[in-house]
Motif scaffolding. Structure first.
Motif, mmCIF file in Angstrom:
data_model
loop_
_atom_site.group_PDB
_atom_site.id
_atom_site.type_symbol
_atom_site.label_atom_id
_atom_site.label_comp_id
_atom_site.label_asym_id
_atom_site.label_seq_id
_atom_site.Cartn_x
_atom_site.Cartn_y
_atom_site.Cartn_z
ATOM 1 N N CYS A 109 1.116 -0.971 -0.017
ATOM 2 C CA CYS A 109 -0.169 0.089 -0.091
ATOM 3 C C CYS A 109 0.357 1.081 0.075
ATOM 4 C CB CYS A 109 -0.541 -0.366 1.509
ATOM 5 S SG CYS A 109 -2.292 -1.063 1.403
ATOM 6 N N PRO B 74 -7.981 8.561 -0.131
ATOM 7 C CA PRO B 74 -8.478 7.317 0.996
ATOM 8 C C PRO B 74 -9.069 5.804 0.864
ATOM 9 C CG PRO B 74 -8.884 9.688 1.801
ATOM 10 C CD PRO B 74 -8.113 10.123 0.606
ATOM 11 N N GLN B 75 -9.482 6.898 -0.294
ATOM 12 C CA GLN B 75 -10.954 5.559 -0.401
ATOM 13 C C GLN B 75 -9.804 3.969 -1.245
ATOM 14 O OE1 GLN B 75 -13.732 6.287 -3.431
ATOM 15 N NE2 GLN B 75 -14.676 4.421 -3.452
ATOM 16 N N GLU C 71 -8.048 1.963 1.544
ATOM 17 C CA GLU C 71 -8.596 1.998 2.731
ATOM 18 C C GLU C 71 -9.057 0.729 1.502
ATOM 19 O OE1 GLU C 71 -13.099 1.675 4.827
ATOM 20 O OE2 GLU C 71 -12.572 3.623 2.900
ATOM 21 N N GLU C 72 -9.038 0.425 0.322
ATOM 22 C CA GLU C 72 -9.357 -0.889 -0.720
ATOM 23 C C GLU C 72 -8.064 -1.389 -0.769
ATOM 24 O OE1 GLU C 72 -11.314 -3.319 -3.020
ATOM 25 O OE2 GLU C 72 -12.018 -2.239 -1.629
ATOM 26 N N LEU D 27 -5.945 -1.215 2.100
ATOM 27 C CA LEU D 27 -5.214 -2.356 2.974
ATOM 28 C C LEU D 27 -6.370 -3.439 3.719
ATOM 29 C CD1 LEU D 27 -4.839 1.025 5.416
ATOM 30 C CD2 LEU D 27 -2.712 -0.957 4.735
ATOM 31 N N ARG D 28 -7.681 -3.184 3.056
ATOM 32 C CA ARG D 28 -8.821 -4.080 2.714
ATOM 33 C C ARG D 28 -8.233 -5.581 2.413
ATOM 34 N NH1 ARG D 28 -11.866 -6.570 0.006
ATOM 35 N NH2 ARG D 28 -11.644 -5.578 -1.553
#
Length: 272
Positions: A204, A236-237, A240-241, A243-244
């Motif tokens: 990431c 940020p989106q 977040e994806e 890291l998921r």
């Protein structure tokens, strides 16, 4: 008749002595200047060499000690060539993870593809058949092989085995992005190299831009200093994806990765 005096006797004696001495000196010089001829029946010998000379004795301190194992015989058994078994094929769980991992150009999918090919090539044995081959691959969205090009190869046998494995690969899952997946992959068919699973923990982080010379000039345009590209930031989106999708790294996984690196590049046991 005149009478000789003592002086006359003395002068005559000195003259006689000088003539005698001159004759002796001249006779000795002529004797030395004339070489004495060698006897005709004996040849001239400069040095006599014995027929069987005695061997030179070497000091005991300079003679190395030898043993039965110093010089191995030709009949001694040789060490077998090094070999490495083919790694296991990716498990269904690993393919399920790779089919959904989109980070770093579908990093998990690319690794599983190379692992699948290497597992079908068999055991690598040290010798002229070992080598490395690098391909440029294009995978269609449905998982089928769309294009395969050989970039370079160090072994004809390794390339043949790799292409044979690629042609007989089982059906693969669709690509993670639903688009064609294009990448380059090196297949190592050697008894000392192994392509272990990659690490995903830093995926990431944004890629560091490549350095370029800020003073490069094409010779025609105005000379200006180029600014270095900056590291892009993920929104940020997207972060977040990313890291998921990251797998849960465990202590055992990190220890296994470190052990693979030690086995590949040496350890304290080998002095490196």
């Amino acid at each position: 008749m005149p009478r000789f005096t003592n002086f006359s006797y003395l002068a005559a004696l000195v003259s006689f002595g000088m003539h005698a001495l001159l004759l002796v000196l001249l006779g000795g010089a002529s004797f030395k200047l004339t070489p004495e001829p060698a006897p005709p029946d004996e040849p001239l010998v400069l040095m006599r060499i014995p027929a069987d000379p005695a061997p030179l004795k070497q000091p005991a301190a300079l003679i190395p000690e030898t043993s039965a194992n110093t010089y191995p015989s030709q009949d001694a058994p040789k060490n077998p060539p090094a070999s490495m078994d083919a790694p296991p094929a990716p498990t269904p769980e690993e393919w399920a993870f790779a089919a959904k991992y989109t980070n770093k150009n579908s990093k998990g999918y690319r690794h599983n593809w190379g692992q699948q090919v290497r597992s079908m090539m068999g055991t690598a044995i040290e010798g002229p058949d070992q080598g490395v081959v690098r391909f440029r691959i294009e995978i269609a969205p449905d998982g089928r092989l769309a294009k395969l090009d050989t970039l370079w190869s160090t072994s004809t046998k390794a390339e043949q085995l790799a292409r044979r494995a690629i042609e007989s690969m089982p059906p693969l899952p669709p690509t993670p992005t639903g688009k064609p997946l294009i990448f380059e992959k090196t297949i190592s068919f050697t008894p000392y190299a192994n392509d272990g699973p990659p690490s995903y923990k830093d995926d990431c982080l944004p890629d560091t831009p490549a350095f370029s010379n800020p003073f490069s000039w094409d010779g025609a345009s105005a000379q200006t200093r180029k600014e270095q590209p900056t590291t892009p930031k993920l929104d940020p989106q997207a972060m977040e994806e990313c890291l998921r999708q990251l797998p849960k790294d465990t202590l055992e996984a990190e220890m296994a990765r470190d052990q693979r690196l030690m086995d590949q590049w040496g350890s304290s046991k080998t002095g490196r």
